[in-house]
Design a protein around this motif. Structure first.
Motif, short mmCIF file in Angstrom:
data_model
loop_
_atom_site.label_atom_id
_atom_site.label_comp_id
_atom_site.label_asym_id
_atom_site.label_seq_id
_atom_site.Cartn_x
_atom_site.Cartn_y
_atom_site.Cartn_z
N CYS A 1 6.15 22.81 15.65
CA CYS A 1 5.38 21.85 16.94
C CYS A 1 4.29 21.28 15.99
O CYS A 1 4.19 19.88 16.36
N LEU B 1 7.36 18.02 24.30
CA LEU B 1 8.48 19.26 23.58
C LEU B 1 9.89 18.15 24.34
O LEU B 1 10.35 18.12 23.90
N LEU C 1 13.30 23.18 18.30
CA LEU C 1 12.27 23.09 17.20
C LEU C 1 12.57 22.78 15.59
O LEU C 1 12.56 21.54 15.00
N LEU D 1 2.28 26.74 20.93
CA LEU D 1 2.30 25.73 20.24
C LEU D 1 1.63 24.16 20.85
O LEU D 1 1.38 23.34 19.95
#
Length: 568
Positions: free
Chosen positions: A21, A104, A218, A550
């Motif tokens: 992240c 995200l 991710l 995150l």
């Protein structure tokens, strides 16, 4: 010649949720990060986890009919963490977490769904939520990773079936019913045929679920953005000049090499759960008896060791040093023995109790895995040395027990291997397990009487919304209680274990690592389990590791990008 670069804008250590992240956010902010990974696979602890992400007031909570507020979440955390709470860090998490979800889902392959029913672990506390705060990553077709697929860390084999088929939350509700439900059978047939095709084409399952899906999503974005990952590259030490971290020394291809960092280093390598020495320093019971971690075996505290050599401060006031789970010990076909975590599939179901070597119960079996082990440790302080789960035949065939699958799963191999002990009567079970027969019989008599009434007078099993959420709704009046009376009977030994360490490097609200005097060490940041948990060793709900991981990976990236604006 090494393939490692001489320098990078930012060096991120670790490829779990926090590290990836952070790297993605850095790239989106115009910097050029690299990821260094100690192993041959990306995903870290995230890839072998349940994948739950706890972020209060997230964008999906209202969609599932569970509107949330920051204030309610803070009230809940105040009650959970108490005077150990670091207010600025908790506030940073609560303020930024919802933005991380939006980022995200808008800028990466990550997609979430909130649980309409997913209670906080202490659902009777003020500010607790019965759903919405915890999100799960959507299942992912890992074939989308293309050439990067072989680098995705495999799930724990015991969490899969049929040679590596991953089992998600939807599967857990359907697969055990496939012999009595057309819908369940159709689902089972579909996923099994897909898995068979995967094995032929890729030699592994590609339907990623749970934490493996989060890692894959991710990783897909990391690879699509061209962010380099350097595998088999272990952090040896941090380089420092004039009080600021300027780079790293790593071990790669048998040699120690240096990489300069123009704007900073982010430590996100998963804590120290597999370092026996560091673990014994903070876990008194681990120096006296068995303790097993479910984390990847390479999570040995390299980042924390390197940072403390520069004077970094490590958390020392946590309620617990790790995130606990009880485990059993399972022998694999190759002869090795591995831990199996008892997270939520068996303990809360009706018709099971946990006892010490004295034959008595010691805990609410439907409590969270963390609280269950806290109960084990308290019992050990009182002299207990061994622990077992006890159930009857009806229970083990309906719900399974640890690594034993429910019917139609095979039971005999687990009996033959000694994983579970079977006996025709309770008296015989006591003899086979060296438990005091009268004490065990008395414990069962008290439990059975309570179970028949639907109220556990001793420990309150099934007494909260969270407890009942994990029980069997078809069992009434209490979904967590049923008499243990249909022989044969079964016993399974369990031990203290963990899913990661909570003690990490002290940071400020922008994820900067702090020195012993409380001032930041220049250009050094931490996130994930390398950062001291904002929960301070408490365990408020599912996903309280990945949510902050995150969030603080994202926060660290923002802080570095902001500082880089004023750096020549």
């Amino acid at each position: 010649m090494s393939d490692l670069p001489d320098s990078a804008d930012v060096i991120v250590v670790g490829t779990g949720a926090a590290g990836m992240c952070a790297a993605i956010r850095l790239h989106k902010l115009g910097l050029a990060p690299i990821l260094i990974e100690k192993t041959a696979f990306f995903g870290g602890s995230t890839a072998v986890s349940g994948g739950a992400v706890w972020i209060p007031d997230n964008p999906h909570s209202e969609e599932v009919g569970r509107p949330d507020t920051r204030e309610a979440a803070r009230t809940y955390l105040e009650g959970e963490i108490g005077n150990r709470m670091n207010g600025p860090l908790v506030d940073a998490f609560l303020d930024t977490g919802p933005d991380v979800v939006r980022f995200l889902e808008a800028e990466t392959a990550v997609k979430f769904a909130a649980r309409a029913l997913g209670p906080d672990y202490h659902s009777d506390r003020p500010g607790a939520s019965l759903g919405g705060r915890v999100m799960d990553p959507l299942d992912y077709d890992a074939r989308e990773l293309g050439a990067a697929l072989p680098r995705l860390r495999h799930p724990i084999p015991e969490f899969t079936i049929l040679g590596g088929m991953m089992v998600g939350r939807a599967d857990l509700g359907l697969l055990p019913k496939m012999h009595r439900s057309g819908k369940a059978f159709a689902h089972a047939l579909r996923v099994v045929l897909r898995h068979g095709s995967d094995l032929l084409r890729f030699r592994r399952g590609t339907r990623s679920v749970l934490g493996n899906a989060l890692a894959a999503r991710l990783g897909k974005t990391v690879h699509d953005l061209g962010i380099p990952i350097y595998y088999d590259t272990a952090l040896v030490r941090l380089k420092q000049d004039d009080g600021r971290v300027t780079g790293v020394t790593v071990r790669h291809a048998g040699a120690e090499l240096s990489i300069a960092a123009r704007h900073g280093v982010i430590l996100a390598s998963g804590g120290f759960p597999q370092n026996d020495t560091m673990r014994a320093d903070v876990m008194a019971h681990a120096s006296r008896g068995p303790h097993y971690s479910m984390s990847p075996e390479d999570n040995t505290g390299d980042s924390q060791r390197a940072a403390t050599l520069l004077g970094a401060s490590q958390g020392g006031n946590n309620l617990h040093p790790a995130f606990w789970t009880p485990v059993s010990r399972l022998k694999r076909a190759d002869g090795t023995t591995v831990p199996f975590p008892h997270l939520f599939l068996d303990r809360a179901k009706p018709g099971l109790i946990a006892v010490t070597d004295r034959g008595g119960r010691f805990v609410n079996e439907s409590a969270s895995y963390h609280d269950f082990v806290a109960g084990m440790l308290e019992a050990m302080e009182g002299g207990a040395r061994e622990f077992r789960l006890i159930c009857d035949h009806r229970f083990i065939r309906r719900y399974g027990l640890g690594a034993v699958r429910p019917f139609p799963g095979r039971l005999k191999p687990f009996i033959d291997s000694g994983y579970v002990i079977r006996a025709a009567t309770i008296a015989e079970l006591a003899r086979k397990t060296n438990l005091p027969a009268q004490a065990l019989a008395d414990t069962l008599a008290r439990y059975n009487a309570d179970a028949a009434r639907g109220t556990d007078s001793a420990f309150g099993k099934g007494g909260t919304d969270y407890n009942r959420y994990l029980g069997d709704p078809e069992n009434q009046p209490n979904p967590c209680l049923r008499p243990i009376e249909q022989g044969p009977f079964y016993a399974l030994s369990i031990y203290p274990g963990d899913i990661g360490t909570s003690i990490g490097l002290e940071t400020d609200a922008t994820a900067r690592v702090l020195g012993a005097d409380g001032t930041p060490i220049g250009n050094l940041y931490a996130a994930g389990n390398d950062m001291n948990s904002i929960m301070a060793g408490s365990y408020p709900g599912p996903g309280i590791t990945l949510g902050p991981a995150l969030t603080f990976g994202y926060i660290a990236a923002n802080a570095i990008a902001e500082a880089a604006k004023s750096t020549p």
